[in-house]
Design a protein around this motif. Structure first.
Motif, PDB file in Angstrom:
ATOM      1  N   GLY A   1      43.099  41.755 -23.447  1.00 45.39           N
ATOM      2  CA  GLY A   1      43.021  43.155 -23.081  1.00 45.39           C
ATOM      3  C   GLY A   1      43.703  43.368 -21.751  1.00 45.39           C
ATOM      4  N   SER A   2      43.703  44.614 -21.315  1.00 46.75           N
ATOM      5  CA  SER A   2      44.301  44.902 -20.020  1.00 46.75           C
ATOM      6  C   SER A   2      43.578  46.072 -19.379  1.00 46.75           C
ATOM      7  CB  SER A   2      45.785  45.218 -20.166  1.00 46.75           C
ATOM      8  OG  SER A   2      45.947  46.412 -20.896  1.00 46.75           O
ATOM      9  N   ILE A   3      43.621  46.097 -18.067  1.00 43.74           N
ATOM     10  CA  ILE A   3      43.023  47.176 -17.291  1.00 43.74           C
ATOM     11  C   ILE A   3      44.065  47.660 -16.305  1.00 43.74           C
ATOM     12  CG2 ILE A   3      41.207  47.833 -15.676  1.00 43.74           C
ATOM     13  CD1 ILE A   3      39.529  45.537 -16.768  1.00 43.74           C
ATOM     14  N   THR A   4      44.302  48.962 -16.283  1.00 42.20           N
ATOM     15  CA  THR A   4      45.160  49.561 -15.261  1.00 42.20           C
ATOM     16  C   THR A   4      44.285  50.433 -14.384  1.00 42.20           C
ATOM     17  OG1 THR A   4      45.701  51.403 -16.705  1.00 42.20           O
ATOM     18  CG2 THR A   4      47.229  49.548 -16.691  1.00 42.20           C
TER      19      THR A   4
ATOM     20  N   GLY B   1      39.907  49.116   8.175  1.00 40.14           N
ATOM     21  CA  GLY B   1      40.869  48.073   7.857  1.00 40.14           C
ATOM     22  C   GLY B   1      41.469  48.309   6.479  1.00 40.14           C
ATOM     23  N   THR B   2      42.083  47.292   5.954  1.00 39.83           N
ATOM     24  CA  THR B   2      42.714  47.374   4.640  1.00 39.83           C
ATOM     25  C   THR B   2      41.836  46.665   3.622  1.00 39.83           C
ATOM     26  OG1 THR B   2      44.871  47.375   5.684  1.00 39.83           O
ATOM     27  CG2 THR B   2      44.812  46.873   3.350  1.00 39.83           C
ATOM     28  N   GLU B   3      41.519  47.353   2.562  1.00 40.70           N
ATOM     29  CA  GLU B   3      40.705  46.786   1.484  1.00 40.70           C
ATOM     30  C   GLU B   3      41.591  46.562   0.263  1.00 40.70           C
ATOM     31  OE1 GLU B   3      37.561  45.873   1.449  1.00 40.70           O
ATOM     32  OE2 GLU B   3      36.974  46.629   3.410  1.00 40.70           O
ATOM     33  N   THR B   4      41.570  45.356  -0.273  1.00 41.41           N
ATOM     34  CA  THR B   4      42.281  45.033  -1.506  1.00 41.41           C
ATOM     35  C   THR B   4      41.236  44.845  -2.592  1.00 41.41           C
ATOM     36  OG1 THR B   4      43.995  43.921  -0.235  1.00 41.41           O
ATOM     37  CG2 THR B   4      43.922  43.459  -2.586  1.00 41.41           C
ATOM     38  N   VAL B   5      41.313  45.685  -3.634  1.00 37.77           N
ATOM     39  CA  VAL B   5      40.301  45.664  -4.690  1.00 37.77           C
ATOM     40  C   VAL B   5      40.960  45.553  -6.052  1.00 37.77           C
ATOM     41  CG1 VAL B   5      38.617  46.985  -3.363  1.00 37.77           C
ATOM     42  CG2 VAL B   5      40.228  48.176  -4.833  1.00 37.77           C
ATOM     43  N   ARG B   6      40.147  45.189  -7.039  1.00 38.08           N
ATOM     44  CA  ARG B   6      40.573  45.163  -8.432  1.00 38.08           C
ATOM     45  C   ARG B   6      39.360  45.446  -9.317  1.00 38.08           C
ATOM     46  NH1 ARG B   6      41.544  38.776  -9.980  1.00 38.08           N
ATOM     47  NH2 ARG B   6      39.372  38.141  -9.814  1.00 38.08           N
ATOM     48  N   VAL B   7      39.615  45.811 -10.557  1.00 33.16           N
ATOM     49  CA  VAL B   7      38.555  46.098 -11.525  1.00 33.16           C
ATOM     50  C   VAL B   7      38.556  44.971 -12.558  1.00 33.16           C
ATOM     51  CG1 VAL B   7      37.721  47.727 -13.247  1.00 33.16           C
ATOM     52  CG2 VAL B   7      38.808  48.562 -11.164  1.00 33.16           C
ATOM     53  N   VAL B   8      37.361  44.464 -12.867  1.00 30.94           N
ATOM     54  CA  VAL B   8      37.205  43.324 -13.763  1.00 30.94           C
ATOM     55  C   VAL B   8      36.078  43.622 -14.741  1.00 30.94           C
ATOM     56  CG1 VAL B   8      36.726  40.839 -13.831  1.00 30.94           C
ATOM     57  CG2 VAL B   8      37.878  41.807 -11.877  1.00 30.94           C
ATOM     58  N   THR B   9      36.187  43.115 -15.958  1.00 29.96           N
ATOM     59  CA  THR B   9      35.048  43.196 -16.870  1.00 29.96           C
ATOM     60  C   THR B   9      33.941  42.295 -16.338  1.00 29.96           C
ATOM     61  OG1 THR B   9      35.963  41.432 -18.244  1.00 29.96           O
ATOM     62  CG2 THR B   9      36.442  43.703 -18.919  1.00 29.96           C
ATOM     63  N   ARG B  10      32.709  42.586 -16.705  1.00 31.16           N
ATOM     64  CA  ARG B  10      31.582  41.832 -16.151  1.00 31.16           C
ATOM     65  C   ARG B  10      31.688  40.340 -16.453  1.00 31.16           C
ATOM     66  NH1 ARG B  10      25.694  43.971 -15.610  1.00 31.16           N
ATOM     67  NH2 ARG B  10      26.799  44.965 -13.929  1.00 31.16           N
ATOM     68  N   ASP B  11      32.220  39.982 -17.629  1.00 30.22           N
ATOM     69  CA  ASP B  11      32.365  38.563 -17.959  1.00 30.22           C
ATOM     70  C   ASP B  11      33.567  37.932 -17.277  1.00 30.22           C
ATOM     71  OD1 ASP B  11      34.422  39.675 -19.404  1.00 30.22           O
ATOM     72  OD2 ASP B  11      33.730  38.985 -21.353  1.00 30.22           O
ATOM     73  N   GLY B  12      34.441  38.728 -16.654  1.00 34.85           N
ATOM     74  CA  GLY B  12      35.570  38.215 -15.889  1.00 34.85           C
ATOM     75  C   GLY B  12      36.794  37.856 -16.711  1.00 34.85           C
ATOM     76  N   ARG B  13      36.798  38.144 -17.999  1.00 36.54           N
ATOM     77  CA  ARG B  13      37.928  37.753 -18.849  1.00 36.54           C
ATOM     78  C   ARG B  13      39.136  38.666 -18.686  1.00 36.54           C
ATOM     79  NH1 ARG B  13      35.177  35.986 -24.549  1.00 36.54           N
ATOM     80  NH2 ARG B  13      33.962  34.281 -23.677  1.00 36.54           N
ATOM     81  N   VAL B  14      38.903  39.941 -18.402  1.00 37.31           N
ATOM     82  CA  VAL B  14      40.009  40.896 -18.259  1.00 37.31           C
ATOM     83  C   VAL B  14      39.927  41.492 -16.870  1.00 37.31           C
ATOM     84  CG1 VAL B  14      41.098  42.950 -19.211  1.00 37.31           C
ATOM     85  CG2 VAL B  14      39.832  41.411 -20.715  1.00 37.31           C
ATOM     86  N   GLN B  15      41.075  41.528 -16.174  1.00 42.60           N
ATOM     87  CA  GLN B  15      41.090  42.084 -14.825  1.00 42.60           C
ATOM     88  C   GLN B  15      42.355  42.896 -14.605  1.00 42.60           C
ATOM     89  OE1 GLN B  15      40.366  38.364 -13.722  1.00 42.60           O
ATOM     90  NE2 GLN B  15      42.404  37.606 -14.052  1.00 42.60           N
ATOM     91  N   SER B  16      42.276  43.782 -13.658  1.00 44.01           N
ATOM     92  CA  SER B  16      43.426  44.630 -13.334  1.00 44.01           C
ATOM     93  C   SER B  16      44.234  43.986 -12.223  1.00 44.01           C
ATOM     94  CB  SER B  16      42.945  46.002 -12.879  1.00 44.01           C
ATOM     95  OG  SER B  16      42.344  45.908 -11.599  1.00 44.01           O
ATOM     96  N   ALA B  17      45.361  44.588 -11.941  1.00 45.35           N
ATOM     97  CA  ALA B  17      46.143  44.175 -10.783  1.00 45.35           C
ATOM     98  C   ALA B  17      45.434  44.673  -9.522  1.00 45.35           C
ATOM     99  CB  ALA B  17      47.550  44.757 -10.867  1.00 45.35           C
ATOM    100  N   ALA B  18      45.735  44.065  -8.412  1.00 49.79           N
ATOM    101  CA  ALA B  18      45.097  44.451  -7.149  1.00 49.79           C
ATOM    102  C   ALA B  18      45.681  45.768  -6.642  1.00 49.79           C
ATOM    103  CB  ALA B  18      45.286  43.354  -6.111  1.00 49.79           C
ATOM    104  N   ILE B  19      44.837  46.554  -5.986  1.00 50.75           N
ATOM    105  CA  ILE B  19      45.256  47.825  -5.397  1.00 50.75           C
ATOM    106  C   ILE B  19      44.739  47.847  -3.963  1.00 50.75           C
ATOM    107  CG2 ILE B  19      43.253  49.077  -6.248  1.00 50.75           C
ATOM    108  CD1 ILE B  19      45.096  51.463  -6.682  1.00 50.75           C
ATOM    109  N   THR B  20      45.528  48.412  -3.048  1.00 42.72           N
ATOM    110  CA  THR B  20      45.175  48.389  -1.629  1.00 42.72           C
ATOM    111  C   THR B  20      44.829  49.791  -1.151  1.00 42.72           C
ATOM    112  OG1 THR B  20      46.715  46.569  -1.327  1.00 42.72           O
ATOM    113  CG2 THR B  20      45.991  47.698   0.651  1.00 42.72           C
TER     114      THR B  20
END
Length: 175
Positions: free
Chosen positions: A85-88, A152-171
């Motif tokens: 899967g994918s997350i944007t 400061g600068t926060e770098t975050v991403r969105v992930v499914t709870r099981d960690g199998r699918v994750q998005s790209a990082a966003i700042t």
């Protein structure tokens, strides 16, 4: 050897060259049956060969490289990586004031509706899971709101709870 001369490009060129040389030098079969050169003694004691006038130099024939044999009992390896899967994810605010909420919106693909998504942030080169969560809507969209208190600068991403699918990082810059 006959099949090499008949079916391969280099073999044809070699055969054509040999016939051409034979025709130009005399046209008889004796051109191919020339005696091998014999060594003659030299004053220093080293042997040298005297080339025959009928002999010509030809390029070495290229050798075929053999393919490695494949064991047919092995299970075949996949030719491409299958993604589950994918997350944007995106945000409208590139810069936000400290204490204000930031809305991260996005879309998922090949992730079921109702799946819990978690927000992670990068701390000292490692991803740390935050308590901020959201559920995937029926149409495959989500919105996660998070309030940042530290500047400061926060770098975050969105992930499914099981960690199998994750998005790209966003700042996001917090001022």
């Amino acid at each position: 050897m006959t099949s090499v001369l008949r079916h391969h490009r280099y073999g044809r060129a070699l055969g054509t060259g040999a016939i051409t040389v034979a025709l130009l030098t005399g046209g008889t079969a004796a051109a191919f049956a020339a005696p091998t050169p014999t060594p003659s003694p030299t004053p220093t004691g080293t042997a040298t060969t005297t080339p025959s006038p009928m002999r010509t130099r030809t390029a070495p024939t290229p050798t075929r490289t053999e393919r490695p044999r494949v064991n047919r009992t092995e299970t075949p390896r996949p030719t491409r990586t299958v993604t589950r899967g994918s997350i944007t994810v995106s945000t409208r605010e590139a810069t936000v004031r400290r204490g204000r909420a930031v809305a991260f919106t996005g879309r998922v693909r090949d992730v079921r509706a109702g799946t819990t998504l978690v927000l992670q942030r990068r701390v000292n080169g490692r991803w740390s899971t935050l308590r901020t969560t959201a559920l995937v809507n029926r149409n495959g969209t989500f919105t996660i709101r998070r309030t940042f208190t530290a500047r400061g600068t926060e770098t975050v991403r969105v992930v499914t709870r099981d960690g199998r699918v994750q998005s790209a990082a966003i700042t996001v810059r917090v001022s």
